[in-house]
Design an enzyme around this catalytic site. Sequence first.
Site, PDB file in Angstrom:
ATOM      1  N   GLU A   1      36.453  -8.701  26.380  1.00 21.83           N
ATOM      2  CA  GLU A   1      37.067  -9.962  25.966  1.00 21.83           C
ATOM      3  C   GLU A   1      36.092 -10.665  25.047  1.00 21.83           C
ATOM      4  O   GLU A   1      34.895 -10.677  25.315  1.00 21.83           O
ATOM      5  CB  GLU A   1      37.332 -10.853  27.175  1.00 21.83           C
ATOM      6  CG  GLU A   1      38.601 -10.504  27.894  1.00 21.83           C
ATOM      7  CD  GLU A   1      38.454 -10.599  29.394  1.00 21.83           C
ATOM      8  OE1 GLU A   1      37.450 -11.177  29.848  1.00 21.83           O
ATOM      9  OE2 GLU A   1      39.316 -10.079  30.113  1.00 21.83           O
TER      10      GLU A   1
ATOM     11  N   TYR B   1      32.639  -5.286  17.075  1.00 22.59           N
ATOM     12  CA  TYR B   1      33.483  -4.436  17.918  1.00 22.59           C
ATOM     13  C   TYR B   1      34.481  -3.636  17.069  1.00 22.59           C
ATOM     14  O   TYR B   1      34.682  -2.442  17.295  1.00 22.59           O
ATOM     15  CB  TYR B   1      34.225  -5.292  18.951  1.00 22.59           C
ATOM     16  CG  TYR B   1      33.311  -6.077  19.870  1.00 22.59           C
ATOM     17  CD1 TYR B   1      32.150  -5.503  20.373  1.00 22.59           C
ATOM     18  CD2 TYR B   1      33.597  -7.389  20.235  1.00 22.59           C
ATOM     19  CE1 TYR B   1      31.305  -6.220  21.218  1.00 22.59           C
ATOM     20  CE2 TYR B   1      32.757  -8.108  21.073  1.00 22.59           C
ATOM     21  CZ  TYR B   1      31.608  -7.525  21.557  1.00 22.59           C
ATOM     22  OH  TYR B   1      30.772  -8.234  22.381  1.00 22.59           O
TER      23      TYR B   1
ATOM     24  N   ASN C   1      34.873 -16.238  17.570  1.00 20.45           N
ATOM     25  CA  ASN C   1      33.610 -15.506  17.390  1.00 20.45           C
ATOM     26  C   ASN C   1      33.820 -14.310  16.451  1.00 20.45           C
ATOM     27  O   ASN C   1      33.872 -13.155  16.886  1.00 20.45           O
ATOM     28  CB  ASN C   1      33.082 -15.041  18.753  1.00 20.45           C
ATOM     29  CG  ASN C   1      31.665 -14.476  18.678  1.00 20.45           C
ATOM     30  OD1 ASN C   1      31.160 -14.201  17.587  1.00 20.45           O
ATOM     31  ND2 ASN C   1      31.036 -14.298  19.826  1.00 20.45           N
TER      32      ASN C   1
ATOM     33  N   ILE D   1      26.950  -9.127  25.665  1.00 21.90           N
ATOM     34  CA  ILE D   1      25.988  -8.589  24.695  1.00 21.90           C
ATOM     35  C   ILE D   1      25.435  -9.775  23.904  1.00 21.90           C
ATOM     36  O   ILE D   1      26.196 -10.585  23.398  1.00 21.90           O
ATOM     37  CB  ILE D   1      26.638  -7.507  23.800  1.00 21.90           C
ATOM     38  CG1 ILE D   1      25.680  -7.008  22.731  1.00 21.90           C
ATOM     39  CG2 ILE D   1      27.917  -7.968  23.153  1.00 21.90           C
ATOM     40  CD1 ILE D   1      26.112  -5.691  22.117  1.00 21.90           C
TER      41      ILE D   1
HETATM   42  C1  LIG Z   1      27.311 -10.679  18.464  1.00 21.83           C
HETATM   43  C2  LIG Z   1      25.825 -10.307  18.374  1.00 21.83           C
HETATM   44  C3  LIG Z   1      25.395  -9.628  19.684  1.00 21.83           C
HETATM   45  C4  LIG Z   1      25.630  -9.330  17.218  1.00 21.83           C
HETATM   46  O1  LIG Z   1      24.270  -8.929  17.210  1.00 21.83           O
HETATM   47  P1  LIG Z   1      23.451  -8.791  15.845  1.00 21.83           P
HETATM   48  O2  LIG Z   1      22.161  -8.126  16.127  1.00 21.83           O
HETATM   49  O3  LIG Z   1      23.420 -10.117  15.180  1.00 21.83           O
HETATM   50  O4  LIG Z   1      24.430  -7.855  15.004  1.00 21.83           O
HETATM   51  P2  LIG Z   1      24.032  -6.626  14.051  1.00 21.83           P
HETATM   52  O5  LIG Z   1      22.950  -7.031  13.118  1.00 21.83           O
HETATM   53  O6  LIG Z   1      23.825  -5.423  14.880  1.00 21.83           O
HETATM   54  O7  LIG Z   1      25.385  -6.506  13.221  1.00 21.83           O
HETATM   55  C5  LIG Z   1      26.492  -5.848  13.772  1.00 21.83           C
HETATM   56  C6  LIG Z   1      27.768  -6.342  13.123  1.00 21.83           C
HETATM   57  O8  LIG Z   1      28.054  -7.667  13.533  1.00 21.83           O
HETATM   58  C7  LIG Z   1      28.696  -8.349  12.443  1.00 21.83           C
HETATM   59  N1  LIG Z   1      27.808  -9.401  11.960  1.00 21.83           N
HETATM   60  C8  LIG Z   1      26.495  -9.573  12.252  1.00 21.83           C
HETATM   61  N2  LIG Z   1      26.039 -10.709  11.679  1.00 21.83           N
HETATM   62  C9  LIG Z   1      27.089 -11.243  11.000  1.00 21.83           C
HETATM   63  C10 LIG Z   1      27.271 -12.426  10.239  1.00 21.83           C
HETATM   64  N3  LIG Z   1      26.270 -13.284  10.027  1.00 21.83           N
HETATM   65  N4  LIG Z   1      28.501 -12.681   9.723  1.00 21.83           N
HETATM   66  C11 LIG Z   1      29.533 -11.834   9.941  1.00 21.83           C
HETATM   67  N5  LIG Z   1      29.422 -10.692  10.660  1.00 21.83           N
HETATM   68  C12 LIG Z   1      28.219 -10.409  11.184  1.00 21.83           C
HETATM   69  C13 LIG Z   1      28.915  -7.338  11.360  1.00 21.83           C
HETATM   70  O9  LIG Z   1      30.136  -6.665  11.625  1.00 21.83           O
HETATM   71  C14 LIG Z   1      27.731  -6.413  11.624  1.00 21.83           C
HETATM   72  O10 LIG Z   1      27.921  -5.160  11.053  1.00 21.83           O
HETATM   73  P3  LIG Z   1      27.217  -4.783   9.645  1.00 21.83           P
HETATM   74  O11 LIG Z   1      26.327  -5.899   9.235  1.00 21.83           O
HETATM   75  O12 LIG Z   1      26.477  -3.536   9.978  1.00 21.83           O
HETATM   76  O13 LIG Z   1      28.364  -4.582   8.756  1.00 21.83           O
HETATM   77  C15 LIG Z   1      24.939 -11.567  18.110  1.00 21.83           C
HETATM   78  O14 LIG Z   1      25.411 -12.199  16.952  1.00 21.83           O
HETATM   79  C16 LIG Z   1      24.912 -12.561  19.253  1.00 21.83           C
HETATM   80  O15 LIG Z   1      24.113 -12.423  20.185  1.00 21.83           O
HETATM   81  N6  LIG Z   1      25.768 -13.600  19.213  1.00 21.83           N
HETATM   82  C17 LIG Z   1      25.785 -14.637  20.234  1.00 21.83           C
HETATM   83  C18 LIG Z   1      26.299 -14.107  21.543  1.00 21.83           C
HETATM   84  C19 LIG Z   1      27.674 -13.506  21.386  1.00 21.83           C
HETATM   85  O16 LIG Z   1      28.543 -14.055  20.731  1.00 21.83           O
HETATM   86  N7  LIG Z   1      27.874 -12.354  22.037  1.00 21.83           N
HETATM   87  C20 LIG Z   1      29.153 -11.660  22.028  1.00 21.83           C
HETATM   88  C21 LIG Z   1      29.977 -12.111  23.155  1.00 21.83           C
HETATM   89  S1  LIG Z   1      31.547 -11.240  23.179  1.00 21.83           S
END
Ligand SMILES: CC(C)(COP(=O)(O)OP(=O)(O)OC[C@H]1O[C@@H](n2cnc3c(N)ncnc32)[C@H](O)[C@@H]1OP(=O)(O)O)[C@@H](O)C(=O)NCCC(=O)NCCS
Length: 164
Positions: free
Chosen positions: A106, A118, A111, A72
């Site tokens: 996993e 999750y 991270n 994701i």
């Molecule tokens: C992980 C990832 C997919 C999350 O997507 P996103 O669009 O940024 O996340 P969302 O805005 O939907 O936030 C979902 C939750 O993620 C966490 N989150 C998002 N940004 C955060 C930040 N800067 N710091 C801490 N937690 C954070 C929080 O739990 C958040 O929930 P909430 O803000 O509603 O309380 C994105 O950060 C990403 O692509 N990361 C790089 C790739 C990666 O690590 N993928 C996962 C591999 S297992």
Amino acid sequence: MTTRPATPDDLAAIMALERASFPNDAWSDAMMREELASPHGWYVVVEEGGRLIGYAGLRVARGVADADIQTITIAESGRGRGRGRALLTSLLEEAARRNVKDVFLEVRADNPVAQGLYASVGFVEVGRRARYYQPDDVDAIVMRLDLPGWTARGGVRTDAGACT
Ligand SMILES: CC(C)(COP(=O)(O)OP(=O)(O)OC[C@H]1O[C@@H](n2cnc3c(N)ncnc32)[C@H](O)[C@@H]1OP(=O)(O)O)[C@@H](O)C(=O)NCCC(=O)NCCS
């Protein structure tokens, strides 16, 4: 923002994001092509202004009660605005449609952002794989979600309304 199932034509855009997001452990073109074509896979992409800014994938073999979140990713400029959560919800909804019971994934131990996402829907740590991510030498945390439980909660976050 539009969310739609991925097609093989999305490969190049997905791989550009894959390489940018996972500089040390990106999948190869061939692996991703196979994933997109697999009958046991279900991939979804998110677009904005006609540009692909995220993707996520589920592996769910026909007739099997377990599924895996394969990946994701949201483009760096689009993070933190609910798109990752929307993709995860799409995957879980598809798993529920296929009568999955347990969803596994996993995630890198370094991270916390992904782990927080999750955990917020109910995934719990069930194990660790030491030094799973190479060459970075980082452990994998294995997480599991009880999908019927998630569905029974209405697909909402486990931490909704919590007092902090
Ligand atoms: C992980 C990832 C997919 C999350 O997507 P996103 O669009 O940024 O996340 P969302 O805005 O939907 O936030 C979902 C939750 O993620 C966490 N989150 C998002 N940004 C955060 C930040 N800067 N710091 C801490 N937690 C954070 C929080 O739990 C958040 O929930 P909430 O803000 O509603 O309380 C994105 O950060 C990403 O692509 N990361 C790089 C790739 C990666 O690590 N993928 C996962 C591999 S297992």
